[in-house]
Design an enzyme around this catalytic site. Structure first.
Site, PDB file in Angstrom:
ATOM      1  N   GLU B  60      32.106  97.263  52.340  1.00 46.02           N
ATOM      2  CA  GLU B  60      30.779  98.192  52.038  1.00 46.02           C
ATOM      3  C   GLU B  60      29.796  97.646  53.106  1.00 46.02           C
ATOM      4  O   GLU B  60      28.982  98.426  53.487  1.00 46.02           O
ATOM      5  CB  GLU B  60      30.509  98.161  50.829  1.00 46.02           C
ATOM      6  CG  GLU B  60      31.254  99.146  49.716  1.00 46.02           C
ATOM      7  CD  GLU B  60      32.495  98.898  49.428  1.00 46.02           C
ATOM      8  OE1 GLU B  60      33.076  97.538  49.591  1.00 46.02           O
ATOM      9  OE2 GLU B  60      33.267  99.796  49.121  1.00 46.02           O
ATOM     10  N   HIS B 129      31.678 100.984  37.593  1.00 51.25           N
ATOM     11  CA  HIS B 129      31.880 102.216  38.306  1.00 51.25           C
ATOM     12  C   HIS B 129      31.069 103.507  37.637  1.00 51.25           C
ATOM     13  O   HIS B 129      31.393 104.505  37.676  1.00 51.25           O
ATOM     14  CB  HIS B 129      33.544 102.963  38.017  1.00 51.25           C
ATOM     15  CG  HIS B 129      34.529 102.121  39.202  1.00 51.25           C
ATOM     16  ND1 HIS B 129      34.953 100.867  38.935  1.00 51.25           N
ATOM     17  CD2 HIS B 129      34.872 102.493  40.178  1.00 51.25           C
ATOM     18  CE1 HIS B 129      35.803 100.451  39.821  1.00 51.25           C
ATOM     19  NE2 HIS B 129      36.035 101.451  40.730  1.00 51.25           N
TER      20      HIS B 129
HETATM   21  C1  LIG Z   1      34.429  97.292  46.516  1.00 50.35           C
HETATM   22  C2  LIG Z   1      35.031  98.422  46.035  1.00 50.35           C
HETATM   23  N1  LIG Z   1      35.149  99.101  47.196  1.00 50.35           N
HETATM   24  C3  LIG Z   1      35.939 100.327  46.922  1.00 50.35           C
HETATM   25  C4  LIG Z   1      36.387 100.523  45.664  1.00 50.35           C
HETATM   26  C5  LIG Z   1      37.329 101.812  45.276  1.00 50.35           C
HETATM   27  N2  LIG Z   1      38.839 101.509  45.256  1.00 50.35           N
HETATM   28  C6  LIG Z   1      39.249 101.185  44.068  1.00 50.35           C
HETATM   29  S1  LIG Z   1      40.924 100.692  44.653  1.00 50.35           S
HETATM   30  C7  LIG Z   1      40.747 100.920  46.193  1.00 50.35           C
HETATM   31  C8  LIG Z   1      42.089 100.469  46.966  1.00 50.35           C
HETATM   32  C9  LIG Z   1      42.444  99.083  46.851  1.00 50.35           C
HETATM   33  O1  LIG Z   1      43.482  98.761  47.754  1.00 50.35           O
HETATM   34  P1  LIG Z   1      44.234  97.439  47.624  1.00 50.35           P
HETATM   35  O2  LIG Z   1      43.184  96.548  47.651  1.00 50.35           O
HETATM   36  O3  LIG Z   1      45.332  97.566  48.741  1.00 50.35           O
HETATM   37  O4  LIG Z   1      44.862  97.558  46.245  1.00 50.35           O
HETATM   38  P2  LIG Z   1      45.839  98.666  45.611  1.00 50.35           P
HETATM   39  O5  LIG Z   1      44.991  99.891  44.760  1.00 50.35           O
HETATM   40  O6  LIG Z   1      46.835  99.145  46.786  1.00 50.35           O
HETATM   41  O7  LIG Z   1      46.773  97.796  44.571  1.00 50.35           O
HETATM   42  C10 LIG Z   1      39.462 101.319  46.529  1.00 50.35           C
HETATM   43  C11 LIG Z   1      39.070 101.814  47.705  1.00 50.35           C
HETATM   44  C12 LIG Z   1      36.442  99.507  44.471  1.00 50.35           C
HETATM   45  N3  LIG Z   1      36.835  99.773  43.590  1.00 50.35           N
HETATM   46  N4  LIG Z   1      35.646  98.444  45.080  1.00 50.35           N
END
Ligand SMILES: Cc1ncc(C[n+]2csc(CCOP(=O)(O)OP(=O)(O)O)c2C)c(N)n1
Ligand SMILES: [Mg+2]
Lengths: 330, 334
Positions: B60, B129
Site C-alpha cells: 500500500e 476490515h
Molecule cells: C495490508 C493488506 N493489504 C491487503 C490485504 C488484502 N489481502 C488479504 S490476504 C491477501 C493476499 C495475501 O497473500 P499471502 O500473503 O501470499 O497469503 P495467502 O493468502 O496466500 O495465504 C490480500 C491482498 C490485507 N489483508 N492487508
C-alpha cells in the site's frame, strides 16, 4: 508415486508416536477446514475466512519444532497454525459462529483467533501485520531471558510489505529469537509470486539481512520440521533469526470461494496430486507405522471430534449486545 | 434513465475517464483479472490492458506513493486500496507526501491523483476490515475527501476526482456496491464540495454521508407518518465541506441531527456541529444539535454486535423523535 517423501531417505529423529501425532494434526486441520466451508455454504458462518487446505504440512512441520512454551504469530489464513499450536477446536468453532465462549468472545472471528495460553499471539487481518509483532515478542523473550522462541508465519504476499523488511532487519540487528516462516502458496490472492515479487528466490532475501535462509518443500512435513528445528535451535542458542520458505499451494479460493480466474484447473489438480497428508500417510505406511485400517480409524475419530466441536459451538450463547463496549481497554 | 449498480457506476467512470484521457491509469491489488475484491474493476483489463490496469504487489505504501510520484509528472493515477483500513499503511505517502508537496514546494507541483477505497462495516469482516477512517483524512489540508452515497454520485464524483489537480480520497461503502440507481450514459460530473438535499423537510435537518444517507431517508419516511418532516442532506464531500447548504437548512428547520458511521468521538459530526453553532443558524436552533456515530469500539465480528456498533435506521428515528419532544415549539403544537 512421483512425489514420494524426500525425507524417506533421511533420518528424522522423531519417535513413532510423534510422527503419528503429526499425521493426526494434519488430518484435524483438513477436516476442520472442510467443515468450515460446509458450514459457510449452509449459512452458519458469516463474514470471511481463508482456508488452509493443501498447506497442512507447513504449519504442522514448523510448529512441531517448537516447545510448548514458545510462541507463534499467524495470518488471515490461520486456522491451521492455531490447531497445530494446540488450540481447542470447539473454541475455534465457537468463535467462527460468533459465540460469547469463542476464542475472541465472538468479537474477532476467523481472522483474529488468538490463544495466548497455547502461545498463539494471534491471526491477523493485515498482511504482514504480524511480522513486527512477532519481532517484539522475540524482543521480550530476549529481555526476559526466558529461553523462548517466536515463530512468525506469513504468506508470500507479505514479502512485498514494508513491515517485513523493517521487522526482519530489526530482528537481525538485535539477534532476536525469532523464526520467520514464509508460506509460499504461489499466490497472494490473484497475484502469482512471479509477478508480485521481483525475485521468486524467496530466501535470497535473508542474505540482505545477514541471516540464514532455507527453502523447503512445504508439502513434506518432515522436511519442514527439519528446517524449522534447526532454525528454532539456533534462535534458542541466541544466534538470531532465520528465514524459512515453505513451498506449498492453496487448493481453495483465496477467501471463502473465488472464481479462480487467475489460475488453471490443471495447475490446481497437479498440486492436489502432491497432497501433503496423503504423502505423509503413505510414508508412514512404508515405515510400517500405519496401516490402511489405522488411517481409516483415525479419520473417523477426527471426523467425530470435529462434529462434536460443531455441536458444542451450536449450543453456545451469543454475546450480549449490552456488553458491546466491554473489553476495549484493560 | 437506465439504472445500474454503484459498482457499475464506478467502473463506468474509470472506463470513460481512461478513454477520455490517456494519462489516466489504475493501480491496485487484484484489480486485473480478479476484478478487485468487490468486483468493481472487473473486465477493465480486457479493454485497457495490464499497462493501464496495473495489478500491483501487495504494497500500500508503494501504491499510494507511486501514484503521487506519477501524478507529479503529469499522469493521473487512480489507486485502489483494497480496504480503507489499509490506508494506514500508505498514510505516510498520502498525508506527509501527496497532501503537502504542492504547498511545501511553494506551489510548484500538482498532484492529480485519486485513491479509491471500500470502507465501512456490515459484512462480518471484523475490526481490521470494517473501519470508517474518513475523518483522519478530512483533517489534512491538501487532501480532498468524498463519500458518494448513490450510483449517480459514485460516477460523477469519481470523474470530478480524476479531473481534479489535487489528491482526492474516495470512500466507497461496501454495502452500497450492489445498490442500484439512475445513472446517465452521457458524460457528466458531480462537483466536489457541493452537498445534495435528498429530501426536503421543515422540522429537522439530518446531515449524513454514504450509507447513512440511505438509512436517514428510510427513517425520514417513517417519521413522516408520525407528522415529523425531515430534511435529509447528503454531504457527498467532506472536504471541502458545503457549509452553506447545512447552515441554510438548519436556519429553516431549527433542529439538526448529524449521522455518520465513523466513531462519534472526534468524528466529523463535531465539525458539522461546530459549523452550525458558529453560524447564524445558532440563533434559529430550537434544540441541541444531536450527533449519531459509531460506538467507541473496534467493529466486532458477531453480526448483532456489529449492527449495534453503528447507527441504524431505528437509531435515527429515535433521535429525531426525541429531538421533537425536547423542542418548545413542537410541544406547543402537540
Ligand atoms: C495490508 C493488506 N493489504 C491487503 C490485504 C488484502 N489481502 C488479504 S490476504 C491477501 C493476499 C495475501 O497473500 P499471502 O500473503 O501470499 O497469503 P495467502 O493468502 O496466500 O495465504 C490480500 C491482498 C490485507 N489483508 N492487508
Ligand atoms: Mg500466498
Amino acid at each position: 508415486m512421483a512425489e514420494s517423501m524426500a525425507t524417506a531417505a533421511r533420518k528424522v529423529d522423531l519417535p513413532p508416536g510423534r510422527l503419528l501425532h503429526m499425521y493426526r494434526q494434519m488430518l484435524r486441520i483438513r477436516k476442520f477446514e472442510e467443515e468450515v466451508d460446509r458450514l459457510y455454504q449452509a449459512g452458519k458462518i458469516w463474514g470471511t475466512f481463508h482456508l488452509y487446505i493443501g498447506q497442512e504440512a507447513s504449519a504442522v512441520g514448523a510448529i512441531e519444532a517448537l516447545e510448548p512454551g514458545d510462541y507463534i504469530t499467524s495470518t488471515h489464513r490461520g486456522h491451521g497454525h492455531s490447531i497445530a499450536k494446540g488450540a481447542s477446536i470447539p473454541l475455534m468453532m465457537a468463535e467462527l459462529r460468533g459465540k460469547e465462549t469463542g476464542y475472541c468472545r465472538g468479537r474477532g472471528g476467523s481472522m483474529h483467533i488468538a490463544d495466548v495460553e497455547s502461545g498463539n499471539l494471534g491471526a491477523n487481518g493485515i498482511v504482514g501485520g504480524g511480522i513486527p509483532i512477532a519481532t517484539g515478542a522475540a524482543l521480550a523473550c530476549k529481555k526476559l531471558g526466558n529461553g523462548r522462541v517466536v515463530m512468525c508465519f506469513f504468506g508470500d504476499g507479505a514479502l512485498a510489505q514494508g513491515a517485513f523488511h523493517e521487522a526482519v532487519n530489526f530482528a537481525a540487528v538485535f539477534k532476536l529469537p525469532v523464526v520467520y516462516v514464509c508460506e509460499n502458496n504461489q499466490y497472494a490472492m490473484s497475484m502469482p509470486v512471479d509477478r508480485g515479487l521481483g525475485s521468486t528466490d524467496i530466501v535470497i532475501r535473508a542474505a540482505a539481512y545477514g541471516l540464514p535462509g532455507v527453502s523447503v518443500d512445504g508439502n513434506d512435513v518432515l522436511a519442514v520440521y527439519e528446517a524449522a528445528k534447526e532454525a528454532v535451535d539456533r534462535a534458542r542458542r541466541g544466534e538470531g533469526p532465520t528465514l524459512i520458505e515453505t513451498r506449498t499451494y492453496r487448493w481453495r479460493g483465496h477467501s471463502k470461494s473465488d472464481a479462480n480466474r487467475y489460475r488453471t484447473r490443471e495447475e490446481i489438480e497437479a498440486w492436489k496430486q502432491r497432497c501433503p497428508i496423503r504423502r505423509f500417510g503413505e510414508y508412514l505406511e512404508g515405515l510400517g507405522l500405519l496401516t490402511a485400517a489405522d488411517r481409516e480409524r483415525m479419520e473417523r475419530e477426527v471426523e467425530a471430534e470435529i462434529q462434536d466441536a460443531i455441536a458444542f459451538a451450536e449450543s453456545q450463547p451469543d454475546p450480549d449486545v449490552s456488553q458491546l463496549a466491554d473489553g476495549v481497554y484493560a | 434513465m437506465r439504472e445500474i449498480t454503484y459498482a457499475q457506476a464506478v467502473r463506468e467512470a474509470l472506463a470513460e475517464e481512461m478513454r477520455r484521457d490517456e494519462r489516466v491509469f489504475l493501480m491496485g491489488e487484484d484489480i486485473g483479472v480478479y476484478g478487485g475484491a468487490f468486483g468493481v474493476t472487473l473486465g477493465l483489463i480486457d479493454e485497457f490492458g495490464p499497462e493501464r490496469v496495473m495489478d500491483t504487489p501487495l504494497s500500500e505504501a508503494a501504491i499510494i506513493g507511486a501514484a503521487a510520484g506519477a501524478a507529479v509528472l503529469g499522469m493521473r493515477p487512480v489507486a485502489e486500496v483494497q480496504f480503507s483500513d489499509f490506508l494506514t499503511i500508505g498514510s505516510d505517502q498520502l498525508v506527509n507526501q501527496a497532501a503537502k508537496m504542492r504547498y511545501m514546494f511553494g506551489g510548484k507541483v500538482r498532484v492529480p491523483m485519486v485513491v479509491r477505497t471500500p470502507a465501512g462495516s456490515g459484512t462480518g469482516a471484523a475490526a481490521q476490515h470494517s473501519q470508517s477512517l474518513e475523518t483522519w483524512f478530512m483533517h489534512i489540508p491538501g487532501l480532498k475527501v468524498v463519500a458518494p452515497a448513490t450510483p449517480y454520485d459514485a460516477k460523477g464524483l469519481l470523474k470530478s476526482a480524476i479531473r481534479d489537480d489535487n489528491p482526492v480520497v474516495v470512500f466507497e461503502h461496501k454495502l452500497l456496491y450492489k445498490t442500484k440507481g439512475p445513472v446517465p450514459e452521457e458524460d457528466y460530473t458531480v462537483p466536489i464540495g457541493k452537498a445534495a438535499i435528498r429530501r426536503e423537510g421543515t422540522d429537522i435537518t439530518v446531515i449524513a454521508t454514504s450509507v447513512m444517507v440511505l438509512r436517514s431517508l428510510a427513517a425520514a419516511d417513517r417519521l413522516a407518518e408520525e407528522g415529523i418532516s425531515v430534511e435529509v442532506i447528503d454531504l457527498r464531500s467532506l472536504r471541502p465541506l458545503d457549509t452553506e447548504t447545512i447552515v441554510k437548512s438548519v436556519c429553516k428547520t431549527g433542529r439538526a441531527v448529524v449521522v455518520h458511521e465513523a466513531n462519534k468521538f472526534a468524528g466529523f459530526g463535531g465539525e458539522i456541529v461546530g459549523t452550525i453553532v458558529e453560524s447564524e443558524a445558532f440563533d434559529y436552533l430550537d434544540a441541541p444539535v444531536v450527533r449519531l456515530g459509531g460506538k467507541d469500539v473496534p467493529i466486532p465480528y458477531n453480526p448483532q454486535l456489529e449492527r449495534a456498533a453503528v447507527p441504524q435506521e431505528e437509531d435515527i428515528v429515535a433521535a429525531c423523535r426525541n429531538l421533537m419532544r425536547q423542542s418548545p415549539r413542537w410541544r406547543a403544537r402537540a
